[in-house]
Motif scaffolding. Structure first.
Motif, PDB file in Angstrom:
ATOM      1  N   ASP A 132      12.150  -7.714   7.184  1.00 50.08           N
ATOM      2  CA  ASP A 132      13.068  -6.628   6.918  1.00 50.08           C
ATOM      3  C   ASP A 132      13.094  -6.248   5.073  1.00 50.08           C
ATOM      4  O   ASP A 132      14.068  -5.833   4.669  1.00 50.08           O
ATOM      5  N   THR A 133      12.177  -6.621   4.610  1.00 46.80           N
ATOM      6  CA  THR A 133      12.203  -6.438   3.237  1.00 46.80           C
ATOM      7  C   THR A 133      11.007  -5.947   2.511  1.00 46.80           C
ATOM      8  O   THR A 133      10.571  -4.717   2.906  1.00 46.80           O
ATOM      9  N   ALA A 134       9.952  -6.862   2.106  1.00 48.88           N
ATOM     10  CA  ALA A 134       8.435  -6.260   1.287  1.00 48.88           C
ATOM     11  C   ALA A 134       7.800  -7.470   1.376  1.00 48.88           C
ATOM     12  O   ALA A 134       8.206  -8.541   1.389  1.00 48.88           O
ATOM     13  N   PHE A 135       6.507  -7.378   0.900  1.00 50.21           N
ATOM     14  CA  PHE A 135       5.587  -8.291   0.755  1.00 50.21           C
ATOM     15  C   PHE A 135       5.411  -8.374  -0.935  1.00 50.21           C
ATOM     16  O   PHE A 135       6.001  -7.664  -1.720  1.00 50.21           O
ATOM     17  N   PRO A 136       4.921  -9.862  -1.526  1.00 50.36           N
ATOM     18  CA  PRO A 136       4.195 -10.657  -0.360  1.00 50.36           C
ATOM     19  C   PRO A 136       5.025 -11.448   0.347  1.00 50.36           C
ATOM     20  O   PRO A 136       4.962 -11.501   1.661  1.00 50.36           O
ATOM     21  N   LEU A 137       6.244 -11.919  -0.141  1.00 48.40           N
ATOM     22  CA  LEU A 137       7.338 -12.526   0.501  1.00 48.40           C
ATOM     23  C   LEU A 137       8.601 -12.937  -0.175  1.00 48.40           C
ATOM     24  O   LEU A 137       8.515 -13.013  -1.252  1.00 48.40           O
ATOM     25  N   THR A 377       7.340  -4.526   6.261  1.00 41.89           N
ATOM     26  CA  THR A 377       7.021  -3.789   7.480  1.00 41.89           C
ATOM     27  C   THR A 377       5.860  -2.754   6.888  1.00 41.89           C
ATOM     28  O   THR A 377       5.559  -1.962   8.084  1.00 41.89           O
ATOM     29  N   TRP A 378       5.444  -2.709   5.945  1.00 40.68           N
ATOM     30  CA  TRP A 378       4.551  -1.787   5.636  1.00 40.68           C
ATOM     31  C   TRP A 378       3.908  -2.217   4.292  1.00 40.68           C
ATOM     32  O   TRP A 378       4.529  -2.703   3.415  1.00 40.68           O
ATOM     33  N   LEU A 379       2.732  -1.821   4.204  1.00 37.72           N
ATOM     34  CA  LEU A 379       1.906  -2.229   2.840  1.00 37.72           C
ATOM     35  C   LEU A 379       1.607  -0.796   2.109  1.00 37.72           C
ATOM     36  O   LEU A 379       1.345  -0.005   2.574  1.00 37.72           O
ATOM     37  N   TRP A 380       1.904  -1.140   0.864  1.00 38.33           N
ATOM     38  CA  TRP A 380       1.717   0.143  -0.228  1.00 38.33           C
ATOM     39  C   TRP A 380       0.230   0.408  -0.023  1.00 38.33           C
ATOM     40  O   TRP A 380      -0.567  -0.325  -0.772  1.00 38.33           O
ATOM     41  N   ARG A 381      -0.318   1.363   0.548  1.00 37.34           N
ATOM     42  CA  ARG A 381      -1.788   1.636   0.546  1.00 37.34           C
ATOM     43  C   ARG A 381      -2.263   3.158  -0.303  1.00 37.34           C
ATOM     44  O   ARG A 381      -3.480   3.394  -0.411  1.00 37.34           O
ATOM     45  N   ILE A 401       7.879   5.863   6.041  1.00 39.03           N
ATOM     46  CA  ILE A 401       6.917   4.694   6.080  1.00 39.03           C
ATOM     47  C   ILE A 401       5.507   5.245   6.238  1.00 39.03           C
ATOM     48  O   ILE A 401       5.341   6.544   6.625  1.00 39.03           O
ATOM     49  N   ASP A 402       4.536   4.505   5.452  1.00 40.86           N
ATOM     50  CA  ASP A 402       3.331   5.028   5.748  1.00 40.86           C
ATOM     51  C   ASP A 402       2.699   4.334   6.879  1.00 40.86           C
ATOM     52  O   ASP A 402       2.723   3.131   7.216  1.00 40.86           O
ATOM     53  N   ILE A 403       2.111   5.310   7.826  1.00 40.16           N
ATOM     54  CA  ILE A 403       1.738   4.703   9.197  1.00 40.16           C
ATOM     55  C   ILE A 403       0.362   3.603   8.952  1.00 40.16           C
ATOM     56  O   ILE A 403       0.614   2.654   9.600  1.00 40.16           O
ATOM     57  N   ASP A 404      -0.461   3.899   8.300  1.00 45.40           N
ATOM     58  CA  ASP A 404      -1.507   2.929   7.926  1.00 45.40           C
ATOM     59  C   ASP A 404      -0.944   1.739   7.392  1.00 45.40           C
ATOM     60  O   ASP A 404      -1.296   0.700   7.817  1.00 45.40           O
ATOM     61  N   GLY A 408      -1.160  -2.156   9.090  1.00 45.18           N
ATOM     62  CA  GLY A 408      -1.561  -3.288   8.336  1.00 45.18           C
ATOM     63  C   GLY A 408      -0.586  -4.609   8.036  1.00 45.18           C
ATOM     64  O   GLY A 408      -0.708  -5.752   8.252  1.00 45.18           O
ATOM     65  N   ALA A 409       0.625  -4.080   8.053  1.00 48.98           N
ATOM     66  CA  ALA A 409       1.802  -5.016   7.903  1.00 48.98           C
ATOM     67  C   ALA A 409       1.834  -5.771   9.210  1.00 48.98           C
ATOM     68  O   ALA A 409       2.110  -6.971   9.431  1.00 48.98           O
ATOM     69  N   ALA A 410       1.712  -5.041  10.593  1.00 46.01           N
ATOM     70  CA  ALA A 410       1.626  -5.712  11.510  1.00 46.01           C
ATOM     71  C   ALA A 410       0.712  -6.989  11.738  1.00 46.01           C
ATOM     72  O   ALA A 410       0.912  -7.966  12.257  1.00 46.01           O
TER      73      ALA A 410
END
Length: 433
Positions: A132-137, A377-381, A401-404, A408-410
């Protein structure tokens, strides 16, 4: 909740609804398991608002490999990834020794009663990912204090002054003031109009409309409270009565900055600066009411903030009510789960300098007794699509949200879950399995 339950059942997983119907659980279990790992997400969203440009908020649209719609980032994407991970563990026959529990709730944005129900009715998993937030963690949340103030005397001329959303999750982005019609007042306010401040005459009244810049209440940098724009114009309007101008001057001071300066609660610690934003305002029985949202770190006490707010409000001729605290949490960066999951992120992305982050927002992780961290739930690509300021991100119009990056986040969350399983069972070495 019913729709997501049907999705889980369609994929072959049994589903249990809570007695209160505030959350559901779906489970994958190996034949012989030890311990439980959790995947937490929420299906509810903040109010959609009406300032969308790309699509209607609940008419999802794919454009240039971005998905637009309310909740695509916060946080329906987390629920879908959680379901994908259950499928991955089962269908790829991953060597996971733990039971995997999927939790999906429907009250995260407005109280987390669903999580209160869960911790009363179910054992907390040994460790969880809150998607529910972002990466890394993220391994900590600020605490949250919400409160409402009411001016003790009613307006004499201003008929309405309203803006923001009652859900209280964002800086008020749009607002309206209604006043009695007069040529002198209209002429005076005409001189205040800008590209963000618009003046109209409707049904014998003057309407002053403000378009601010809304952001998540926890991240107010770059925001512009629409209530501030109204108050700024009205406080300096010589045709308006002195009494109402005095109230508007105070409102302008309250809403003009967002680090708690007006209330005397400025503070900085490991979580960053304390923030204080006005999220909603309206007139009740002629008296102006404003709702505030304060986010503060672990080295500032709620009682000191409450005392300062009450004292300042009293000096302004206001009363304070509805003070509610949501306690934050903090997990040491040396925690074995934190270090292992960060290692997994670094190996997956190649960003070997990545470090854990402390969150200004608030998620279900605050209810897990230090047994969970927050992921994305998504990576900035690739670069974000060109949108107006105040559009595109969580709690904003044109949320995307960026689908790719989503797919990747999955995969990354699945790898993190697999790594958490190894930590739970005492296997801390990295594995590409």
């Amino acid at each position: 909740l019913d729709r997501f339950a049907a999705m889980c059942r369609r994929e072959g997983f049994s589903v249990v609804n809570s007695p209160s119907d505030s959350y559901l659980l779906a489970v994958w279990e190996p034949e012989h398991y030890e311990g439980t790992l959790g995947l937490f997400s929420h299906l509810d969203v903040v109010a959609a608002g009406n300032d969308w440009d790309i699509t209607a908020p609940f008419s999802p649209l794919i454009m240039n490999d971005f998905l637009f719609g309310r909740g695509v980032s916060d946080d329906k994407s987390g629920a879908v990834i959680s379901l994908y991970i259950l499928k991955m563990v089962r269908d790829l026959n991953l060597a996971v020794k733990s039971r995997v529990l999927l939790f999906a709730g429907i009250n995260e944005e407005s109280g987390m009663v669903d999580m209160d129900d869960f911790v009363k009715e179910q054992p907390i998993p040994d460790f969880s990912l809150v998607l529910d937030t972002a990466f890394p963690l993220y391994h900590g949340n600020k605490s949250i204090l919400t409160y409402r103030i009411r001016f003790s005397t009613p307006f004499e001329e201003i008929l309405s002054f309203s803006g923001g959303l009652p859900s209280g999750g964002a800086v008020a982005g749009q607002a309206d003031a209604e006043l009695p019609d007069s040529d002198d007042l209209y002429e005076s306010l005409t001189q205040k109009t800008t590209d963000r401040l618009h003046l109209m005459r409707e049904h014998g009244h003057i309407i002053l409309h403000a378009d601010g810049v809304s952001t998540h209440g926890a991240l107010p940098e770059g925001s512009l409270n629409a209530g501030y724009l109204l108050a700024d114009a009205l406080a300096d309007c010589p045709v308006l009565c002195q009494h109402d101008r005095a109230i508007m001057k105070k409102v302008k001071e309250m809403l003009g900055r967002y680090y708690g300066e007006f209330w005397g609660i400025e503070h900085t610690d490991d979580f960053g600066k304390t923030t204080c934003v006005c999220t909603y305002f309206t007139i009740i029985d002629g008296q102006l009411n404003l709702s505030f949202n304060v986010r503060f770190g672990w080295k500032q006490t709620a009682e000191k903030i409450k005392t300062a707010v009450r004292r300042t409000a009293e000096d302004c001729g206001c009363t304070v009510s509805d003070m509610v605290i949501k306690q934050g949490y903090y997990i040491s960066p040396d925690n074995p789960y934190v270090t292992a999951l960060l290692d997994e992120y670094r190996n997956y992305t190649g960003n070997m300098s990545a470090k854990g982050v402390l969150n200004a927002g608030g998620t279900y992780a605050r209810k897990l007794s230090g047994k969970g961290v927050e992921t994305g739930t998504w990576l900035w690509r690739r670069p974000a699509p060109p949108l107006k300021p105040g559009h595109g991100h969580v709690h904003q119009p044109d949320e995307f949200i960026d689908i790719d990056g989503f797919t990747g986040a999955a995969e990354l969350n699945a790898r993190m879950l697999f790594r958490a399983d190894r930590v739970l069972h005492g296997e801390r070495e990295h594995s590409d399995e």
